[in-house]
Design an enzyme around this catalytic site. Sequence first.
Site, PDB file in Angstrom:
ATOM      1  N   LYS A  76      83.432 -33.954  15.564  1.00 18.35           N
ATOM      2  CA  LYS A  76      82.155 -33.455  16.089  1.00 18.35           C
ATOM      3  C   LYS A  76      81.356 -34.637  16.625  1.00 18.35           C
ATOM      4  O   LYS A  76      81.360 -35.720  16.026  1.00 18.35           O
ATOM      5  CB  LYS A  76      81.403 -32.740  14.963  1.00 18.35           C
ATOM      6  N   SER A 151      76.778 -24.924  14.411  1.00 20.84           N
ATOM      7  CA  SER A 151      76.685 -25.837  15.536  1.00 20.84           C
ATOM      8  C   SER A 151      77.994 -26.560  15.853  1.00 20.84           C
ATOM      9  O   SER A 151      78.141 -27.105  16.937  1.00 20.84           O
ATOM     10  CB  SER A 151      75.609 -26.896  15.259  1.00 20.84           C
ATOM     11  N   SER A 175      77.056 -24.730   9.608  1.00 19.69           N
ATOM     12  CA  SER A 175      77.635 -25.121  10.898  1.00 19.69           C
ATOM     13  C   SER A 175      79.133 -25.371  10.909  1.00 19.69           C
ATOM     14  O   SER A 175      79.708 -25.551  11.983  1.00 19.69           O
ATOM     15  CB  SER A 175      76.935 -26.365  11.430  1.00 19.69           C
TER      16      SER A 175
HETATM   17  N1  GLN Z   1      72.585 -22.642  12.070  1.00 21.24           N
HETATM   18  C1  GLN Z   1      71.840 -23.474  11.178  1.00 21.24           C
HETATM   19  C2  GLN Z   1      70.694 -24.101  11.924  1.00 21.24           C
HETATM   20  O1  GLN Z   1      70.477 -23.738  13.015  1.00 21.24           O
HETATM   21  C3  GLN Z   1      72.712 -24.491  10.554  1.00 21.24           C
HETATM   22  C4  GLN Z   1      73.004 -25.667  11.397  1.00 21.24           C
HETATM   23  C5  GLN Z   1      73.919 -26.651  10.728  1.00 21.24           C
HETATM   24  O2  GLN Z   1      74.549 -26.362   9.709  1.00 21.24           O
HETATM   25  N2  GLN Z   1      73.962 -27.855  11.269  1.00 21.24           N
HETATM   26  O3  GLN Z   1      70.010 -24.935  11.432  1.00 21.24           O
END
Ligand code: GLN
Length: 465
Positions: A76, A151, A175
């Site tokens: 990532k 994400s 994410s």
């Molecule tokens: N979807 C969650 C957010 O928008 C988690 C994001 C993540 O785990 N980096 O914060």
Amino acid sequence: MNEQSTYTADREAYTQSSLSVVQRTKQFLQRITDRAELNAFITINANRAVISAGESDERFTAGLERPLEGLVVALKDNISMKGLPTTCASRMLEGYTPLYDATVIERLRNAGSVFIGKTNMDEFAMGSSNETSAYGVVRHPLDATRVPGGSSGGSAVAVADGMCHVALGSDTGGSIRQPAAFCGTYGLKPTYGRVSRYGLIAFASSLDQVGLFSLSIPDMEAVFDVVAGYDPMDSTSIEAPSIVSIPTDHPLRVGAMPLSQLTGCEQSILDAYGKYLDALRASGARVVDVAIPHSETWIPTYFILATAEASSNLARFDGVRFGTRVDAADGDITTASRTAGFGTEVKRRIMLGTYVLSSGYSEAYYGKAQMARRLIRDAYVDIFKSVDVLAMPTTPTTAFSLGEKSDPVSMWLSDYFTVSANIAGIPALSIPFGTDSAGLPIGMQLQGAMNSDEMLMSIARGLKI
Ligand code: GLN
């Protein structure tokens, strides 16, 4: 989908010389090119990957192979790798190339892994759909009109679509698990502190964890074994964890969430959940209903804490010390740089986080959220006295359409089943479990007490579904 290959199977082939690491790496690179429309990668590390694959082949020939020799990994793009751009999918970090490796990369490198490239993501890991990237949306491998989740969407697609063996992601509130569920791979958010965050660009430091995507549990176990472990460079690293294993003196006790807590779930998810619990029962587990206290506070608590920490972590990107610099006629470089460098969702989070930390409101919001966090954590500690694991869906729906969730709150609510593990610091594993009527993958989640990561993987491996 491409022929998907697990590392465990490929390693066998490497050993027997029926496949070379260079061949496999080139196949993955070809797949990335052939499927460029999915937009899974921001940077492709083609030349260096082939060179390091060649070194792995030499090691196999010489009988000097290391634990993960020839494992092809995608990273990532918020994990720092020396000499390769790291963007966090933000204009803010355009042109930035780290001078050092994250600890996880150093460990994988020393174990013989090949790094194929950096994957697309929501900007600074904020999002659940991979639509907030400055490098464009990532598309679902089975239906280009849908999101892959986020994400870490690029990492999920890279694994699901046969562009690498495994991928690293980060999970602050889901994410890894949510895109794993949407794309049909395994996704592990480890216990907080088990895997070093040194070199991971911070979003919300008390919630962030580096974790894994894989096509099989043996692959995940092999990689976890290498990347997990104490790191003096990360002050929150756990020194000597007492690892929780599958109990041998009683049948596995699985806590199931009652229907009343399965908020917002599509019927296909509820059906799959019922079948998953049946499969656990059939394997000898005792399944009992467990209502998890305070579940209504998970989402607000997460979004207050995550935005507060993000506003503080991202303050360093001011165009002067760090980040893209934009000169301004009025001399206010910081405002000009932040206005140009950050996208809408990141700005929204910074503003919200600054607000909940501001002097007039911090007790009402941030202080309250900290108290709620303690209650949420304590409730989990209590539950794991009477059950060994909790089973629940990973997501309330399967992959949704691009552009479908235009209002931020509806997007945030889709993280209902994932954020509490980060709030409590416990490990959680998303397991691919069937599809809906349109053929879109469904994920089921196992959560366990601190340091039960290995147990969650063993349960998933043992359950033949
Ligand atoms: N979807 C969650 C957010 O928008 C988690 C994001 C993540 O785990 N980096 O914060």
